[in-house]
Design a protein around this motif. Structure first.
Motif, PDB file in Angstrom:
ATOM      1  N   LYS A  51       0.823  -1.195   0.000  1.00 40.42           N
ATOM      2  CA  LYS A  51       0.000   0.000   0.000  1.00 40.42           C
ATOM      3  C   LYS A  51       0.865   1.256   0.000  1.00 40.42           C
ATOM      4  O   LYS A  51       1.879   1.313   0.669  1.00 40.42           O
ATOM      5  CB  LYS A  51      -0.891  -0.012   1.237  1.00 40.42           C
ATOM      6  N   LEU A  52       0.442   2.252  -0.755  1.00 39.43           N
ATOM      7  CA  LEU A  52       1.072   3.576  -0.778  1.00 39.43           C
ATOM      8  C   LEU A  52       0.012   4.598  -0.406  1.00 39.43           C
ATOM      9  O   LEU A  52      -1.077   4.600  -0.980  1.00 39.43           O
ATOM     10  CB  LEU A  52       1.633   3.886  -2.170  1.00 39.43           C
ATOM     11  N   THR A  53       0.322   5.444   0.551  1.00 36.55           N
ATOM     12  CA  THR A  53      -0.587   6.503   0.963  1.00 36.55           C
ATOM     13  C   THR A  53       0.121   7.838   0.798  1.00 36.55           C
ATOM     14  O   THR A  53       1.227   8.022   1.296  1.00 36.55           O
ATOM     15  CB  THR A  53      -1.016   6.327   2.433  1.00 36.55           C
ATOM     16  N   THR A  55      -0.337  11.674   1.741  1.00 41.89           N
ATOM     17  CA  THR A  55      -1.101  12.588   2.585  1.00 41.89           C
ATOM     18  C   THR A  55      -0.521  13.983   2.437  1.00 41.89           C
ATOM     19  O   THR A  55       0.530  14.175   1.836  1.00 41.89           O
ATOM     20  CB  THR A  55      -1.039  12.168   4.064  1.00 41.89           C
ATOM     21  N   SER A  78      -6.619   7.214  -7.289  1.00 40.48           N
ATOM     22  CA  SER A  78      -7.272   8.195  -6.434  1.00 40.48           C
ATOM     23  C   SER A  78      -7.091   9.577  -7.042  1.00 40.48           C
ATOM     24  O   SER A  78      -6.120   9.819  -7.753  1.00 40.48           O
ATOM     25  CB  SER A  78      -6.653   8.132  -5.038  1.00 40.48           C
ATOM     26  N   ASP A  90      -5.614  12.867   1.340  1.00 41.51           N
ATOM     27  CA  ASP A  90      -5.398  11.480   1.735  1.00 41.51           C
ATOM     28  C   ASP A  90      -5.739  10.611   0.531  1.00 41.51           C
ATOM     29  O   ASP A  90      -6.904  10.353   0.251  1.00 41.51           O
ATOM     30  CB  ASP A  90      -6.268  11.121   2.933  1.00 41.51           C
ATOM     31  N   MET A  91      -4.700  10.198  -0.199  1.00 40.96           N
ATOM     32  CA  MET A  91      -4.892   9.373  -1.391  1.00 40.96           C
ATOM     33  C   MET A  91      -4.217   8.032  -1.160  1.00 40.96           C
ATOM     34  O   MET A  91      -3.057   7.976  -0.754  1.00 40.96           O
ATOM     35  CB  MET A  91      -4.303  10.060  -2.616  1.00 40.96           C
ATOM     36  N   ASN A  92      -4.960   6.950  -1.399  1.00 45.49           N
ATOM     37  CA  ASN A  92      -4.460   5.609  -1.153  1.00 45.49           C
ATOM     38  C   ASN A  92      -4.396   4.812  -2.434  1.00 45.49           C
ATOM     39  O   ASN A  92      -5.254   4.941  -3.302  1.00 45.49           O
ATOM     40  CB  ASN A  92      -5.370   4.871  -0.165  1.00 45.49           C
ATOM     41  N   GLY A  93      -3.385   3.965  -2.517  1.00 46.67           N
ATOM     42  CA  GLY A  93      -3.261   3.048  -3.633  1.00 46.67           C
ATOM     43  C   GLY A  93      -2.545   1.804  -3.163  1.00 46.67           C
ATOM     44  O   GLY A  93      -1.725   1.854  -2.250  1.00 46.67           O
ATOM     45  N   SER A  94      -2.868   0.693  -3.758  1.00 43.87           N
ATOM     46  CA  SER A  94      -2.183  -0.541  -3.405  1.00 43.87           C
ATOM     47  C   SER A  94      -2.060  -1.398  -4.653  1.00 43.87           C
ATOM     48  O   SER A  94      -2.811  -1.247  -5.610  1.00 43.87           O
ATOM     49  CB  SER A  94      -2.936  -1.296  -2.309  1.00 43.87           C
ATOM     50  N   TYR A 100       4.871   4.514  -8.685  1.00 42.63           N
ATOM     51  CA  TYR A 100       3.566   5.166  -8.666  1.00 42.63           C
ATOM     52  C   TYR A 100       3.802   6.634  -9.002  1.00 42.63           C
ATOM     53  O   TYR A 100       4.817   7.209  -8.622  1.00 42.63           O
ATOM     54  CB  TYR A 100       2.906   5.023  -7.298  1.00 42.63           C
ATOM     55  N   TYR A 119       4.824   4.539   2.853  1.00 48.49           N
ATOM     56  CA  TYR A 119       4.860   3.258   2.148  1.00 48.49           C
ATOM     57  C   TYR A 119       4.415   2.133   3.037  1.00 48.49           C
ATOM     58  O   TYR A 119       4.567   2.131   4.199  1.00 48.49           O
ATOM     59  CB  TYR A 119       6.283   2.985   1.641  1.00 48.49           C
TER      60      TYR A 119
END
Length: 119
Positions: A51-53, A55, A78, A90-94, A100, A119
């Protein structure tokens, strides 16, 4: 000396009306923007699937900035729109390991943008 100041003033005016003025680096320090136009890309490299966030915050005084987080294969994960006012991001991706990409599209945006990746 006057000629140098006049040339500098003309250069800043040309930048303001074409691309806008950008000071800072969004992923390291706050990015201050004045009438920013165009696009910027910020890569985030991951070495393991997970997961990658992303913020942060944006404080807009005018215009808008559209932030899109893209997966390594180009899929949009996102998106956030920064307008006038104070906003938290706050954008999330996995998914798979890889690079990315955070694309930011500015439309006469004036304000501050600050990004942090977890990360």
């Amino acid at each position: 000396m006057r000629v140098v100041l006049a040339v500098l003033a003309v250069a800043v005016a040309i930048l303001y009306f074409t691309f806008g003025v950008r000071v800072g680096a969004a992923t390291l320090t706050p990015l201050y923007l004045l009438n920013a136009q165009g696009q910027s890309s910020y890569p985030f490299r991951t070495y393991q699937a997970g997961k990658l966030t992303v913020t942060g915050s944006c404080q807009g005084k005018g215009g808008q900035a559209t932030l899109r987080l893209l997966a390594p294969d180009g899929t949009a994960l996102s998106a956030v729109l920064c307008r006038q006012g104070s906003w938290s991001l706050d954008m999330n991706g996995s998914g798979e390991a890889g690079t990315y990409l955070l694309n930011v599209e500015y439309q006469h945006y004036t304000g501050r943008l600050e990004l942090n990746a977890v990360y």
